[in-house]
Design a protein around this motif. Structure first.
Motif, PDB file in Angstrom:
ATOM      1  N   GLN A 262       0.832  -1.202   0.000  1.00  0.00           N
ATOM      2  CA  GLN A 262       0.000   0.000   0.000  1.00  0.00           C
ATOM      3  C   GLN A 262       0.868   1.255   0.000  1.00  0.00           C
ATOM      4  O   GLN A 262       0.559   2.238  -0.692  1.00  0.00           O
ATOM      5  CB  GLN A 262      -0.922   0.002   1.217  1.00  0.00           C
ATOM      6  CG  GLN A 262      -2.010   1.065   1.158  1.00  0.00           C
ATOM      7  CD  GLN A 262      -2.923   0.882  -0.039  1.00  0.00           C
ATOM      8  OE1 GLN A 262      -3.421  -0.211  -0.283  1.00  0.00           O
ATOM      9  NE2 GLN A 262      -3.129   1.943  -0.807  1.00  0.00           N
ATOM     10  N   TYR A 263       1.976   1.229   0.755  1.00  0.00           N
ATOM     11  CA  TYR A 263       2.894   2.364   0.771  1.00  0.00           C
ATOM     12  C   TYR A 263       3.406   2.650  -0.656  1.00  0.00           C
ATOM     13  O   TYR A 263       3.389   3.798  -1.121  1.00  0.00           O
ATOM     14  CB  TYR A 263       4.097   2.085   1.689  1.00  0.00           C
ATOM     15  CG  TYR A 263       3.836   2.313   3.161  1.00  0.00           C
ATOM     16  CD1 TYR A 263       3.190   3.463   3.611  1.00  0.00           C
ATOM     17  CD2 TYR A 263       4.256   1.381   4.102  1.00  0.00           C
ATOM     18  CE1 TYR A 263       2.962   3.669   4.963  1.00  0.00           C
ATOM     19  CE2 TYR A 263       4.025   1.577   5.465  1.00  0.00           C
ATOM     20  CZ  TYR A 263       3.378   2.721   5.880  1.00  0.00           C
ATOM     21  OH  TYR A 263       3.147   2.922   7.223  1.00  0.00           O
ATOM     22  N   GLN A 265       2.241   1.734  -3.596  1.00  0.00           N
ATOM     23  CA  GLN A 265       1.205   2.196  -4.524  1.00  0.00           C
ATOM     24  C   GLN A 265       0.839   3.649  -4.253  1.00  0.00           C
ATOM     25  O   GLN A 265       0.658   4.439  -5.188  1.00  0.00           O
ATOM     26  CB  GLN A 265      -0.030   1.296  -4.419  1.00  0.00           C
ATOM     27  CG  GLN A 265       0.157  -0.075  -5.056  1.00  0.00           C
ATOM     28  CD  GLN A 265      -1.113  -0.893  -5.057  1.00  0.00           C
ATOM     29  OE1 GLN A 265      -1.879  -0.855  -4.103  1.00  0.00           O
ATOM     30  NE2 GLN A 265      -1.330  -1.642  -6.122  1.00  0.00           N
ATOM     31  N   ASP A 266       0.730   4.028  -2.987  1.00  0.00           N
ATOM     32  CA  ASP A 266       0.387   5.415  -2.640  1.00  0.00           C
ATOM     33  C   ASP A 266       1.459   6.382  -3.133  1.00  0.00           C
ATOM     34  O   ASP A 266       1.143   7.480  -3.620  1.00  0.00           O
ATOM     35  CB  ASP A 266       0.214   5.565  -1.126  1.00  0.00           C
ATOM     36  CG  ASP A 266      -1.069   4.908  -0.619  1.00  0.00           C
ATOM     37  OD1 ASP A 266      -1.924   4.571  -1.461  1.00  0.00           O
ATOM     38  OD2 ASP A 266      -1.197   4.725   0.605  1.00  0.00           O
ATOM     39  N   THR A 270       0.722   9.205  -6.020  1.00  0.00           N
ATOM     40  CA  THR A 270       0.918  10.615  -5.668  1.00  0.00           C
ATOM     41  C   THR A 270       1.837  11.299  -6.671  1.00  0.00           C
ATOM     42  O   THR A 270       1.588  12.435  -7.099  1.00  0.00           O
ATOM     43  CB  THR A 270       1.509  10.741  -4.249  1.00  0.00           C
ATOM     44  OG1 THR A 270       0.686  10.028  -3.323  1.00  0.00           O
ATOM     45  CG2 THR A 270       1.590  12.193  -3.825  1.00  0.00           C
ATOM     46  N   ASP A 288       2.120  17.718  -1.228  1.00  0.00           N
ATOM     47  CA  ASP A 288       2.334  16.361  -1.718  1.00  0.00           C
ATOM     48  C   ASP A 288       3.762  15.895  -1.440  1.00  0.00           C
ATOM     49  O   ASP A 288       4.009  14.708  -1.287  1.00  0.00           O
ATOM     50  CB  ASP A 288       2.054  16.289  -3.213  1.00  0.00           C
ATOM     51  CG  ASP A 288       0.559  16.287  -3.524  1.00  0.00           C
ATOM     52  OD1 ASP A 288       0.188  16.705  -4.611  1.00  0.00           O
ATOM     53  OD2 ASP A 288      -0.222  15.865  -2.650  1.00  0.00           O
ATOM     54  N   LYS A 291       3.823  14.554   1.935  1.00  0.00           N
ATOM     55  CA  LYS A 291       3.104  13.285   1.952  1.00  0.00           C
ATOM     56  C   LYS A 291       4.014  12.158   1.440  1.00  0.00           C
ATOM     57  O   LYS A 291       4.084  11.078   2.046  1.00  0.00           O
ATOM     58  CB  LYS A 291       1.852  13.381   1.082  1.00  0.00           C
ATOM     59  CG  LYS A 291       1.052  12.089   0.998  1.00  0.00           C
ATOM     60  CD  LYS A 291      -0.160  12.253   0.093  1.00  0.00           C
ATOM     61  CE  LYS A 291      -0.928  10.943  -0.037  1.00  0.00           C
ATOM     62  NZ  LYS A 291      -2.093  11.065  -0.956  1.00  0.00           N
ATOM     63  N   LEU A 295       5.527   8.921   3.430  1.00  0.00           N
ATOM     64  CA  LEU A 295       5.338   7.549   2.946  1.00  0.00           C
ATOM     65  C   LEU A 295       6.677   6.833   2.786  1.00  0.00           C
ATOM     66  O   LEU A 295       6.822   5.659   3.161  1.00  0.00           O
ATOM     67  CB  LEU A 295       4.590   7.568   1.612  1.00  0.00           C
ATOM     68  CG  LEU A 295       3.097   7.913   1.668  1.00  0.00           C
ATOM     69  CD1 LEU A 295       2.563   8.180   0.261  1.00  0.00           C
ATOM     70  CD2 LEU A 295       2.309   6.780   2.318  1.00  0.00           C
TER      71      LEU A 295
END
Length: 722
Positions: A262-263, A265-266, A270, A288, A291, A295
């Motif tokens: 998940q990390y 892919q995020d 982004t 961003d 962010k 991540l």
């Protein structure tokens, strides 16, 4: 309406309407029409590329349509003699396409002039006067294009760069979707290959625009910034392709560590969102960055927990993937900085001489024409097929006494292409577009009787048709039909009869084109794809050679290295495009389609593996290359050489290339390589983790390359492409 296609269509609208309007005002309609036709016929060469190439294309088109119009003016001869002359001229003009894409557009201009010389016979001008005014119309169009370029030099660069941002973002989105277990992975892989092909085509166009503009304008701050942004986008593609290619292994890793999936892919989504913003000329929100930083930090902390004997292989795989994400983030921040209009240092400027080497040189000499004068040439066969179809279409139009037989010829030259798939698609879209346009136009001309309104609608329809011709041919055909009907409604009272013949002529022209591509010297994909397979394997082999030299000699990345990388990407893209054309052909002509598809996938996989090696070498200080590495590269190179030899000469399939006993041991080691072997290949040092990571990545990729080169051989040996 913001696109360059729309602005070019506006120029065409002005170029063709203004001479006609002035001709009517000053009672010289014949001259106005000649200028109109000259501008219209010269316009196809105004396509993507540098202004220098556009200008040259328009000038050559102008010269060609002038000569063709002059010849056409004296073709008032008997039908039995006219038909072979028409075929000969069609072949000669179509054959110009051997010199590349822009040459094919010049050829199209000449064919338009030839066909439409049957549509308009000037009464107030002698043929030589008419042809001179045709040439003047081409120069008039060039003047408009030059003025538009002077007022907005940056428009095409900005649009091409925006499209490249958008495609890069979509490519990254698809890569992110491939991470983790997927039920539709094969479909996503196919989509990824198509996006990669489109992206590399855009890279070629943008490279031509930027480098040619740089040569013309010198070291301007604007041109250098755009070049540097473009370089970051190219490297983003390479880095993205360098993702781990063993998805089965990645599935196992992410099943054990779903949070990290998940990390990753995020992070990718982004980054791609910011690229979408750049494509739409929107300011990317700096929040961003924080962010992505968060991540990356969280992912790094979770990965460090796996730094133990039990999970060490997973740790190395995930650490390499994390570094890939960090590299993409660095490139994104570099793009944002370059987009903030900084003042570049002299050291940031790129050498023009080195840049010119990235442009594909064009061979325009007579020898190329002679080399292609054979049935082995796709363009030769297409030119001959087109000539025969044009002769047949004209004969049908004369025998059946059609109102406008030249519409059959016009449909043929617009629809017929060298490939079956594109001709079939255009035939269908042309018929549907013509029927739709005819129905809409018939309804409108019954209620609209004002000639000025009809004229305005005709011009607007023509502009829209030119705006969408590259993106939606069906819609373009609809608006072309609307434009033709509106103009004819002004000139003739029997407009419904005109519409009827327009439909009949279009159907006949489309049917003739489709039958010709099926039966007259067809250029099936299986006959041509051998060359694409060979070129792709050869380019990957040369890229591996350059990578090996950098790793062994510890040299800096040279221009030759970057050119080899570019060619590898381009040829792999060309192979994928050739396969897509083959997949559109009749099932009976899709020989060895499964084996060829596997070869396409293997070449993509090989390029991904090479890109992994390439990006690692460019961003890490590496340890000395071992003898095992040199032997492994030699084995892979030998396998690739054998594949090339078999593709080039199928009789070589039964001959084996003997490897020395020294190579044989390395060959066995590559085939049976596992992570445990890494420990025996490095020494324990203070930088033990980094050495493990390097050894794992390099030897994992070598194992992949060896496996791919071995898998290719039975596929190339089994191809029956003659």
């Amino acid at each position: 309406m913001k696109s360059s296609s729309f602005s070019k269509a506006i120029l065409v609208g002005i170029a063709v309407s203004l001479p006609v309007i002035l001709g009517i005002i000053f009672d010289h309609l014949g001259i106005g029409l000649a200028l109109c036709f000259g501008a219209f016929w010269s316009s196809p060469s105004n396509t993507h590329g540098s202004f220098h190439h556009k200008k040259s294309g328009i000038l050559f088109s102008t010269a060609l349509v002038t000569v063709v119009s002059f010849i056409g003016g004296y073709l008032n001869i008997a039908t039995w003699l006219l038909i072979p002359v028409l075929g000969l001229l069609t072949f000669a003009i179509a054959y110009i396409s051997i010199y590349g894409f822009r040459a094919s557009l010049i050829s199209f201009s000449g064919l338009l002039a030839l066909v439409l010389s049957f549509a308009h016979t000037p009464s107030e001008l002698a043929p030589y006067e008419y042809s001179l005014f045709i040439g003047a119309g081409g120069l008039w169009y060039l003047l408009l294009v030059s003025i538009a370029y002077r007022f907005n030099r940056k428009a095409q660069t900005e649009e091409s760069l925006s499209e490249t941002f958008e495609l890069t973002a979509k490519f990254l989105d698809t890569r992110a979707s491939l991470i983790g277990e997927q039920t539709n992975r094969e479909e996503l892989q196919r989509k990824l290959h198509e996006l990669q092909t489109d992206l590399i085509e855009h890279h070629e166009t943008l490279r031509d625009i930027l480098i040619s503009s740089r040569k013309a304008s010198g070291n301007s701050n604007y041109e250098n910034k755009k070049l540097l942004i473009f370089i970051q986008l190219v490297e983003m593609l390479e880095t993205a392709i360098a993702n781990p290619v063993d998805y089965d292994t990645m599935d196992t890793v992410f099943v054990a560590h779903p949070t990290l999936k998940q990390y990753y892919q995020d992070i990718i989504f982004t980054i791609s969102n910011q690229l979408h913003n750049f494509a739409n000329s929107e300011e990317t929100n700096s929040i961003d960055d924080s962010k992505i930083d968060a991540l990356l930090k969280s992912a790094g902390e979770n990965i460090q927990k796996l730094n133990n004997q039990e999970n060490y292989e997973h740790f190395i795989i995930l650490q390499n993937l994390l570094e890939y994400q960090e590299k993409q983030f660095v490139k994104l921040k570099r793009i944002r900085w370059l987009s903030s209009n900084p003042q570049l240092e002299t050291s940031d400027f790129l050498a023009t001489n080195a840049l010119k080497r990235f442009l594909i040189p064009r061979d325009y000499n007579l020898k190329m024409g002679l080399r292609n004068f054979t049935f082995k040439s796709v363009i030769f066969r297409h030119s001959l097929r087109l000539a025969v179809t044009i002769m047949l279409g004209y004969l049908i139009g004369v025998l059946l006494e059609f109102q406008n037989p030249y519409w059959i010829l016009l449909t043929i030259i617009v629809i017929m292409r060298p490939s079956y798939g594109l001709t079939k698609a255009r035939s269908k879209d042309r018929i549907i577009g013509t029927l739709l346009g005819a129905v809409i136009a018939a309804g409108m001309v019954l209620f609209i009787k004002d000639f000025y309104v009809l004229g305005a609608l005709g011009i607007v329809s023509l502009v829209v048709a030119f705006s969408v011709v590259q993106k939606n041919y069906k819609a373009s055909a609809t608006f072309v039909t609307l434009s033709v009907v509106f103009i004819y409604a002004i000139l003739r009272p029997d407009i419904l009869v005109v519409i009827q013949y327009r439909i009949i002529d279009t159907i006949i022209g489309a049917a003739l084109s489709f039958m010709a591509i099926l039966w007259l010297w067809p250029a099936w994909g299986f006959l041509e794809i051998r060359g694409n397979i060979k070129a792709s394997i050869s380019a990957n082999r040369n890229f591996l050679k350059c990578i090996s030299e950098v790793y062994v000699k510890k040299t800096a990345v040279s221009t030759e290295y970057k050119i080899a990388r570019k060619v590898a990407f381009l040829e792999t893209s060309n192979l994928n495009a050739a396969f897509q054309r083959m997949a559109q052909e009749p099932k009976s002509k899709q020989k060895n389609i499964d084996a060829i598809y596997e070869l396409v996938v293997l070449n993509h996989t090989m390029l991904s593996s090479l890109a992994s090696l390439s990006t690692y070498l460019q961003h890490h200080k590496t340890t000395p290359a071992s003898e095992h590495f040199k032997k492994a590269v030699k084995i892979i190179d030998t396998n690739l050489a054998q594949n090339i030899s078999v593709v080039e000469n199928p009789s070589e399939a039964n001959k084996t290339i003997k490897q020395s006993k020294i190579l044989a041991s390395t060959n066995e080691r590559l085939a049976n390589f596992s992570f445990k072997d890494v420990e025996s290949m490095i020494k324990t040092t203070s930088n033990n983790e980094r050495n493990f990571q390097e050894a794992h990545l390099i030897w994992e990729q070598l194992r992949w390359l060896h496996s791919i080169s071995e898998k290719m051989l039975p596929l190339t040996e089994g191809l029956e492409l003659d």
